[in-house]
Design an enzyme around this catalytic site. Sequence first.
Site, short mmCIF file in Angstrom:
data_model
loop_
_atom_site.label_atom_id
_atom_site.label_comp_id
_atom_site.label_asym_id
_atom_site.label_seq_id
_atom_site.Cartn_x
_atom_site.Cartn_y
_atom_site.Cartn_z
N ASP A 180 0.86 -1.19 0.00
CA ASP A 180 0.00 0.00 0.00
C ASP A 180 0.89 1.24 0.00
O ASP A 180 1.79 1.37 0.85
CB ASP A 180 -0.90 0.00 1.23
N ILE A 181 0.66 2.14 -0.96
CA ILE A 181 1.43 3.38 -1.02
C ILE A 181 1.10 4.24 0.20
O ILE A 181 -0.07 4.50 0.50
CB ILE A 181 1.14 4.13 -2.32
N ASN A 188 -3.07 12.92 -3.24
CA ASN A 188 -4.20 13.42 -4.03
C ASN A 188 -4.67 14.78 -3.53
O ASN A 188 -4.95 15.70 -4.32
CB ASN A 188 -5.37 12.43 -3.97
N ASP A 197 -2.37 9.90 -10.03
CA ASP A 197 -2.29 8.89 -11.10
C ASP A 197 -0.84 8.68 -11.53
O ASP A 197 -0.41 7.54 -11.80
CB ASP A 197 -3.13 9.32 -12.29
N GLU A 223 -4.80 2.18 -4.17
CA GLU A 223 -3.35 2.27 -4.08
C GLU A 223 -2.73 1.00 -3.51
O GLU A 223 -1.57 0.99 -3.10
CB GLU A 223 -2.95 3.47 -3.21
#
Length: 301
Positions: A180-181, A188, A197, A223
């Site tokens: 997971d980022i 965002n 993106d 993500e």
Amino acid sequence: MTADVTVLVADDSLVIRAVVRAHLEEKGYAVVEAEDGLAAVERCARDQPDVVLLDIEMPGLDGYQVLARLKTAPELRDIPVVFLTSRSGMDDVVVALDAGAHDYLRKPFEPPELVARVAAAAQVKKLQDQLRQRNDELDRMTRTDALTGLFNRRHLDEELVRQYSVAYRNATPVALLLLDIDHFKTVNDTYGHPAGDAVLQEFGRRLGGQVRAGDVAGRWGGEEFLVVLPGADLPAALAVAERIRRATSGRPVLVDGMSIPLTVSAGCALGPLDTPEEQVARADAALYEAKVSGRNRTVAQ
């Protein structure tokens, strides 16, 4: 078109092979030969011709037996087979067509008819190849995440089932990494969704560059990313996770002049467990532990 078409002429008569070769080469076809049934099967496997001209009466294997073998080989079953036969009975023709032959040509034949039937068979092969290529492209599209170019959830779900079957059958391990980022919502909110993106795309590239041959990496959702590592024990899986973590945090992502820091957390689970879903849940629990313990790290369960 003929310059790219290879025709196998399988006939135990040297004269017939020479005559057919001369007529086809005159029209630009590439021609290879086989003098009996066994040689025809071997030559097909080696050269994978576009069209086979196949005599019915041959030593070793007759034409029907050769055709049957071609139809059982996935890489050869779609090659159009045109029977060359001196038999004039309709029953022989029906048997050949029922067995999967594309066409037949009676001996003695007229050269224009020979060329026309080969051309028709070659066109069928070309259309089949084009259709198969389009189907393969469509299948890849349905299995690929449009943003990152990695596999999508559908493919990962199917791959999990397949790898579990292999692992149970061969008594070998399979490891999962769920990644997971870190702070992606902040990316965002701070830099905008186009920048988000771009971060996903760049992470996908870095992830794809660190997995092993045979590993399956894809976007699990949002993500989150999943990596299936067939045959990997825990040390091997953790080594892959560490390579991914370092490649991710090693440099920021540059987007329109903005430098966006990037790190990733990972959960690792070793299986096979009772079900793929159970192993994913274990990896997810490990990922949660990595998140709450500071992020930019891997935790194994």
